[in-house]
Design an enzyme around this catalytic site. Structure first.
Site, PDB file in Angstrom:
ATOM      1  N   ASP A  91      49.300  -9.895  38.095  1.00 50.26           N
ATOM      2  CA  ASP A  91      49.142 -10.961  37.104  1.00 50.26           C
ATOM      3  C   ASP A  91      50.217 -10.938  36.018  1.00 50.26           C
ATOM      4  O   ASP A  91      50.326 -11.876  35.242  1.00 50.26           O
ATOM      5  CB  ASP A  91      47.764 -10.845  36.420  1.00 50.26           C
ATOM      6  CG  ASP A  91      46.651 -11.160  37.391  1.00 50.26           C
ATOM      7  OD1 ASP A  91      46.820 -12.108  38.157  1.00 50.26           O
ATOM      8  OD2 ASP A  91      45.629 -10.451  37.377  1.00 50.26           O
ATOM      9  N   HIS A 137      45.362  -1.020  37.183  1.00 46.50           N
ATOM     10  CA  HIS A 137      44.704  -1.462  38.419  1.00 46.50           C
ATOM     11  C   HIS A 137      43.774  -0.363  38.909  1.00 46.50           C
ATOM     12  O   HIS A 137      44.103   0.812  38.794  1.00 46.50           O
ATOM     13  CB  HIS A 137      45.749  -1.779  39.497  1.00 46.50           C
ATOM     14  CG  HIS A 137      45.205  -2.635  40.582  1.00 46.50           C
ATOM     15  ND1 HIS A 137      44.528  -2.118  41.651  1.00 46.50           N
ATOM     16  CD2 HIS A 137      45.202  -3.979  40.717  1.00 46.50           C
ATOM     17  CE1 HIS A 137      44.139  -3.116  42.419  1.00 46.50           C
ATOM     18  NE2 HIS A 137      44.534  -4.259  41.887  1.00 46.50           N
TER      19      HIS A 137
END
Ligand code: ACO
Length: 424
Positions: free
Chosen positions: A359, A302
């Protein structure tokens, strides 16, 4: 706070420094080019604040995420998605009366114009749902023209929030060739979406409470994430004073990419590949480390979180709870856990601070709820919608907003003369 100093070509310049409410420090370089002639170069915008915002706070090192000051862990366990929508858009948690009126407005606007069904007819059943969603969201501006009147803007915001779920369910119905199911005003936002997805004319879907709760949780966790790729796109497009439908349609397109919201679909495809390939997770960890393979572990890494993604932490636990409650066993969950363990103990992932992101587990829960893989990114969009809307609204009402227009460093040819075609 004292000014920041910059020395360029032996000349010293000063720039104001200010801090946000959580003491995040910023150097105001809005006059940098005017004063020095130079621009700030930052591909990918990792160090640039494009706006100030009072909606969402993230501390990526500490794994903190708050909407309007409320910790994500509290909202995830105690709020409904509709409350979170209200909170993001209007800035405070709704009173019982405000919530009732908000729900009534959502119900009132949840039907889409009958003619929009003809738009669906033009698409092949194999069309990706995100392609259709983007087209449907911009099409709403043809049915509900935008005016600068704040009341109309507020109504259009309600229309978008209410109709997105209807359009999302219609997109699914189109893909499986079933008749569209109309919204029901006696159901909650999330239950109504499930009803439109799974009811058929011969049988009304019996909506289990555990499914409504799980979907509410997923939508809450996706509801906003400050200046991510799709939200920045919404603000970028909206900065030209494009209406909320046009701006959010652009956000849908940005979300579709596999490095952003499209990653949830990629994760499941990757886990299926590993399963078919015999379940050797280490082989895929090795491939992800190999710079020649171009393979990445989807659902890992991320831009902002460098310790853990608090949303993934919540979903990792929820995956077990939801699958148990629904009596679903999914071999992909075991593969996901094995993959996470292998990656999290590998120096490549440790050194680069790569952790499971939101996700990574969301797709496993969507599968357990009966939502097909091709719809996963639409589900992300349904969750992110209140974030896009609230960020668009904040930008629209901010007197400091200017049209977004980054600069560049030109690296092409210097001036040269045109050569006629017969002399080249
Ligand atoms: N698998 C393997 N290596 C990775 C991964 C991954 N998933 N993510 C990053 N890396 C490596 C990069 O190769 C790079 O290595 P290097 O320093 O040796 O060159 C290093 O880690 C830094 O990665 P960047 O791509 O520079 O990080 P950036 O902040 O630009 O990208 C992103 C973040 C896009 C999320 C990236 O981690 C990625 O591609 N992840 C997979 C896709 C994904 O899951 N996206 C969803 C993100 S969350 C969301 O949008 C909801």
């Amino acid at each position: 706070m004292p000014n920041a100093k910059l020395i360029l070509n032996d000349k010293e310049y000063e720039f104001p420094v200010f801090a946000g409410s959580e003491n995040e420090v910023a150097i105001d370089i809005s006059k940098l080019r005017a004063q020095t002639g130079a621009i700030a170069y930052d591909p990918g915008y990792g160090n640039v604040g494009a706006c100030s915002s009072s909606i969402t706070y993230i501390d990526g090192d500490a794994g903190i995420l708050r909407y309007r000051g409320y910790p994500i862990e509290q909202l995830a366990t105690q709020a409904t998605f509709v409350e979170v929508c209200y909170l993001l858009i209007y800035g405070h948690l709704p009173t019982a009366d405000e919530l009732e009126k908000f729900n009534a407005r959502l119900n009132k606007h949840s039907l889409v114009h009958e003619d929009m069904k003809k738009l669906f007819e033009g698409y092949p059943p194999s069309a990706h749902p995100m392609a259709i969603m983007s087209a449907m969201v911009i099409s709403l501006s043809a049915y509900h023209p935008d005016l600068l009147d704040p009341e109309i803007i507020d109504t259009n915001i309600m229309r978008l929030l209410a109709k997105f779920k209807t359009l999302a369910a219609f997109t699914y119905k189109k893909s499986v060739g079933q008749p569209y199911v109309y919204p029901r005003s006696d159901l909650s936002y999330t239950a109504d979406f499930l009803h439109m997805m799974f009811s058929v004319p011969t049988h009304d879907y019996d909506i289990p409470d555990v499914v409504v709760k799980a979907l509410d949780l997923l939508l809450i966790l996706h509801a906003d994430h400050e200046q991510n790729c799709s939200t920045s796109t919404v603000r970028m497009v909206g900065s030209s004073q494009a209406n909320v439908f046009a701006s959010v349609a652009a956000g849908v397109n940005a979300l579709w990419g596999p490095l952003h919201g499209g990653a949830n679909q990629e994760v499941i495809m990757m886990l299926e590949d590993i399963h078919k390939d015999g379940g050797d997770v280490q082989k895929y960890v090795n491939m992800a480390k190999d710079k020649n393979s171009h393979f990445r572990l989807f659902g890992f890494g991320h831009r902002v979180y460098k310790n853990f993604d608090p949303r993934a932490k919540i979903l990792g636990k929820a995956a077990d709870d939801v699958l148990n409650a629904l009596h679903v066993t999914d071999p992909l969950l075991d593969i996901a856990r094995g993959l996470a363990d292998a990656a999290l103990s590998d120096p490549y992932f440790i050194e680069r601070k790569l952790y499971p992101n939101v996700d990574f587990y969301s797709g496993i829960i969507y599968r357990a709820l009966g939502i097909p893989t091709s719809m996963f990114t639409v589900m992300f969009g349904l969750g992110r919608l209140p974030g896009w809307i609230s960020q668009w609204k904040e930008m629209h009402n901010d007197p400091q907003t200017r049209i977004n227009r980054p600069r560049q460093i030109y690296t092409g040819e210097t001036a040269r003369d045109y050569v006629p075609v017969d002399q080249r």
